[in-house]
Design an enzyme around this catalytic site. Structure first.
Site, mmCIF file in Angstrom:
data_model
loop_
_atom_site.group_PDB
_atom_site.id
_atom_site.type_symbol
_atom_site.label_atom_id
_atom_site.label_comp_id
_atom_site.label_asym_id
_atom_site.label_seq_id
_atom_site.Cartn_x
_atom_site.Cartn_y
_atom_site.Cartn_z
ATOM 1 N N ILE A 1 -16.406 10.661 -4.481
ATOM 2 C CA ILE A 1 -15.957 9.385 -4.177
ATOM 3 C C ILE A 1 -16.287 9.038 -2.623
ATOM 4 O O ILE A 1 -16.681 7.818 -2.367
ATOM 5 C CB ILE A 1 -14.385 9.134 -4.044
ATOM 6 C CG1 ILE A 1 -14.089 9.326 -5.733
ATOM 7 C CG2 ILE A 1 -14.056 7.861 -3.730
ATOM 8 C CD1 ILE A 1 -14.552 8.413 -6.771
ATOM 9 N N HIS B 1 -5.005 14.177 -5.053
ATOM 10 C CA HIS B 1 -3.629 14.517 -4.201
ATOM 11 C C HIS B 1 -2.865 15.637 -4.491
ATOM 12 O O HIS B 1 -1.618 15.804 -3.929
ATOM 13 C CB HIS B 1 -2.876 13.114 -4.490
ATOM 14 C CG HIS B 1 -3.631 11.930 -4.196
ATOM 15 N ND1 HIS B 1 -4.752 11.347 -4.944
ATOM 16 C CD2 HIS B 1 -3.978 11.092 -3.096
ATOM 17 C CE1 HIS B 1 -5.082 10.382 -4.564
ATOM 18 N NE2 HIS B 1 -4.905 10.135 -3.214
ATOM 19 N N GLU C 1 -9.005 5.838 -10.994
ATOM 20 C CA GLU C 1 -8.016 6.576 -11.059
ATOM 21 C C GLU C 1 -7.648 6.802 -12.554
ATOM 22 O O GLU C 1 -7.108 5.762 -13.070
ATOM 23 C CB GLU C 1 -6.987 6.591 -10.081
ATOM 24 C CG GLU C 1 -5.854 7.666 -10.213
ATOM 25 C CD GLU C 1 -4.931 7.414 -11.389
ATOM 26 O OE1 GLU C 1 -4.456 8.554 -12.070
ATOM 27 O OE2 GLU C 1 -4.428 6.099 -11.850
ATOM 28 N N ASN D 1 0.880 -1.168 0.067
ATOM 29 C CA ASN D 1 -0.004 -0.045 0.202
ATOM 30 C C ASN D 1 0.892 1.243 0.147
ATOM 31 O O ASN D 1 0.517 2.351 0.226
ATOM 32 C CB ASN D 1 -0.872 -0.078 1.169
ATOM 33 C CG ASN D 1 -1.945 1.320 1.286
ATOM 34 O OD1 ASN D 1 -2.343 1.468 -0.041
ATOM 35 N ND2 ASN D 1 -2.301 1.769 2.274
#
Length: 763
Positions: A435, A698, A669, A120
């Site tokens: 989202i 981000h 994405e 991750n």
């Protein structure tokens, strides 16, 4: 005979997330570069002190990063994408952060970001093209070497290997990345020369692609060529060519692999002219006889003896017994280390309030080094260390669950569901949504802290959360979104929130792990069969739905993501745990449906992480992962629309699994990847709803309407407009409202423009 103990890297965010705080302070303009550098130095110093206290023979230099080690490698070898090289910045540090986060003032978009192998952790993808050039820029690394020496430590330098670096890169417009290998090796050669001048004896050079089963001959030749150039003087097996340097002008190389076994590339690995090899012990036990035959009389074998990705502690006496013959054979050529970089674990278990079942069996980074040190001491004959070592056994083993999904109820076919949902929901073409999460403001975080600490009563806390939800709904209606969310103000983390509401899962107070940059997650520990407590938060969603006539999505984290973003017991098959979690989630899904929630999003951003690093095992993993997801929504009505969300994945590799999930809409994405996926999805026959992320949350960049419209038009060139959704690429919790509102307004404007442009003309 003494054993060399070392690490493959330590967490760099700080034991109390000091670097996170400093980074975010710098980005907001409240902290100077000098103060950020001071915090970075403190974190490095603490890491070195820990290694020294635990008896490591050397401390790592080069494992620390202000954002990402792959991005650091790009700057180390002088490879900066042209848009960042040409950017107007006052400080080189801002160019570095610009490559990671974008430069909002100049509207320069950041580099692509994706997952580091099957973890991750996210890295910034290098961009390789015809104009790519490399040059050695070791100054920052040299400064850290001197810093370590000033502290009285012996440094071992850590580098990402050149072939793995290229393998992880993206060729612009299909540019062949291996065509720049020689220039890259020249830069690496210069770096190694500088390290030799600093008196560095050992360099850990990471080539984790050697654990893959998909390397072709081109990549094998690239590895051979690279270490012919970078290795010390040694004949290269099978050739008359000598390695590229003599023993005086470059350090010794410890070539490092991790995460898997090296079975397919063992011959390639053993033929490389390096001075040592590191392998994950547990994953490569069956290969050790062959390794020893090919190791030769002078090379070092480093073994990863403590699991760098799992918090379950090792049974030291058993490991010592297994290693004793190897230690007698290799002597001081046997090195011991964690299996991989410890950045995948929190700092320490100290101070945590553990359930009885986890006492003595759980440990994080500090404890892993303690176990490593104890193992070294036992092997060297200090048997008194055995007195404090328990027979550590992870729980759950005696409570086996059936590996089945016999209660899985198949839904009607997707076209039937699509028609029923269209009638029930009445949404426009190109429906707009988000989202799930909205900005976690300072006030929301303070509210949650006060409630957690008992400084705010439950009734007052709930009233305050309802006020936040009211405001979230009001803002969304003003912006004009079509499908709304409650905004998740009650959730600190998409996995920890649910972990705290599931029996059989333990959530730590301070077990933070870096995901990317300053973003940290807190993986819970699954230690026994999972069950749902009274609810998982459905009441907040139904309250939000009571405030609007527009549909509000119910939001859950999916079973695969809860599994992959948690620490699971090592002795239970992952599909058993995933199905167990799915059944607990299904209770919440059916409750949401009963309460009138017509759209339920079950997020699976970790779905790609179920894939083993060996491609030959992919099909089986995708099968059980998709089955667990279907189990989580099994039994819902055909009119109920099931969504899922995935981010920063290679979607082509999981396409089989995505189809098998049988979701009605998948949001993905695509903002940093420039929408390159659409043609491939169309070719593969994707027919479900799709929500391509039209801007990157981000980055602090606020997207323009025309940029979003351009991205949507790329999708519409390949996909059915009746099935296309419009959304950001991820949740908005890390952004401010000053960034979020104008971005969503641009998103809605772009969707409306395209609807208008595609209206049938009146006769």
């Amino acid at each position: 005979m003494s054993i060399t103990l070392h690490t493959l890297g330590l967490p760099r965010i700080g034991k109390a997330r000091e670097l996170k705080t400093a980074l975010e302070g710098y980005w907001k303009g409240g902290l100077s570069e000098t103060d950020l550098a001071a915090t970075a130095r403190e974190v490095r110093g603490e890491n070195w002190r820990l290694q020294n206290r635990q008896g490591m023979s050397m401390v790592n230099v080069g494992d620390f990063s202000l954002y990402d080690h792959v991005l650091d490698t790009s700057f180390l070898v002088g490879h900066i994408a042209p848009r960042f090289a040409a950017a107007r910045v006052d400080r080189e540090l801002d160019r570095y952060f610009g490559a990671a986060r974008g430069l909002a003032d100049q509207h320069i978009e950041p580099g692509a970001m994706t997952k580091w192998f099957d973890t991750n952790y996210h890295y910034i993808v290098p961009e390789i093209g015809p104009s790519t050039r490399f040059e050695a820029r070791p100054a920052a690394l040299v400064d850290q070497i001197r810093e370590a020496r000033e502290g009285g430590y012996t440094p071992k330098v850590q580098l990402l290997g050149p072939v793995t670096y290229l393998y992880l890169s993206r060729g612009i417009d299909g540019f062949p990345v291996l065509s720049v290998l020689e220039d890259l090796l020249s830069a690496f050669r210069g770096i190694l020369t500088s390290l030799a001048e600093e008196g560095i004896r050992w360099v850990q050079i990471d080539e984790p692609i050697l654990v893959l089963d998909t390397l072709n001959q081109d990549w094998r030749q690239a590895l051979a060529r690279s270490y012919a150039v970078l290795g010390r003087s040694r004949a290269i097996p099978g050739t008359d060519e000598a390695a590229g340097s003599d023993s005086q002008d470059t350090p010794k190389l410890l070539l490092t692999t991790y995460f898997e076994d090296v079975e397919e590339e063992l011959e390639t690995l053993l033929a490389l002219p390096v001075d040592g090899i590191h392998l994950d012990y547990q994953r490569n036990k069956g290969l050790l006889d062959t390794v020893l035959e090919g190791l030769g009389p002078d090379r070092v074998l480093s073994l990863g003896m403590v699991d760098g990705r799992s918090p379950w502690r090792e049974h030291i006496p058993a490991l010592a017994e297994e290693l004793a013959p190897l230690y007698q054979d290799l002597g001081d050529r046997l090195w011991l280390a964690p299996s991989c970089n410890l950045l995948h674990l929190p700092w320490s278990i100290a101070g945590e309030d553990l359930p009885r079942e986890l006492e003595g069996v759980l440990g994080f980074g500090v404890e892993k080094l303690q176990d490593l040190s104890a193992l070294g001491a036992v092997l060297e004959g200090h048997s008194n260390h055995l007195d404090t070592i328990q027979n550590r056994t992870a729980p759950w083993g005696s409570e086996e669950l059936e590996d089945s999904a016999d209660d899985l109820v198949d839904r009607q076919d997707s076209s039937t569901r699509e028609a029923l949902q269209a009638e029930a929901l009445g949404l426009p073409r190109l429906p707009t949504t988000t989202i799930g999460s909205f900005p976690q403001t300072r006030e929301i975080r303070a509210l949650r802290r006060a409630w957690t600490r008992g400084e705010l009563g439950a009734a007052d806390y709930q009233a305050a959360i309802r006020d936040v939800i009211r405001e979230n709904i009001r803002i969304q209606e003003e912006i004009g979104l079509d499908v709304l969310v409650h905004g998740e103000p009650e959730r600190s983390d998409m996995v920890s929130f649910f972990a705290e509401r599931l029996d059989g899962v333990w959530a730590s107070r301070g077990g933070w792990v870096q995901s990317y940059g300053s973003r940290c997650v807190k993986p819970p520990v699954i230690f026994k069969p999972v069950s749902r407590k009274p609810d998982l938060g459905w009441e907040w969603v139904t309250f939000a739905q009571s405030l609007t006539k527009k549909p509000v999505k119910g939001m859950l984290t999916g079973p695969v993501t809860i599994l992959k973003w948690s620490f699971a017991p090592p002795n239970v098959a992952p599909q058993v745990i995933a199905n167990n979690i799915a059944r607990a989630l299904r209770e919440e899904v059916l409750e949401l449906e009963t309460q009138g929630i017509a759209i339920i999003q079950i997020d699976e951003p970790a779905f790609r992480e179920v894939l083993p690093l060996k491609r030959s095992r992919w099909s089986q993993a995708l099968d059980w992962a998709a089955r667990a997801f279907r189990l989580s929504h099994s039994g819902v009505k055909s009119e109920t629309q099931i969504h899922s969300h995935m981010c920063y994945s290679d979607f082509n590799s999981i396409f089989q699994g995505i189809k098998a999930m049988d979701a009605d809409v998948i949001s993905i994405e695509t903002s940093r990847s420039k929408g390159e996926l659409f043609a491939e999805l169309a070719e593969k026959g994707y027919t479900q709803g799709l929500g391509p992320g039209v801007y990157d949350i981000h980055s602090p960049l606020i997207p323009r309407t025309e940029e979003i419209r351009e991205r949507l038009e790329r999708a519409l060139a390949h996909l059915d407009p009746a099935r296309l959704w419009v959304n950001p690429d991820c949740g908005l919790k890390t952004r401010t409202w000053q960034e979020t509102r104008p971005a969503l307004e641009a998103l809605v404007a772009a969707a409306r423009q395209l609807r208008e442009a595609r209206k049938p003309r009146q006769a």
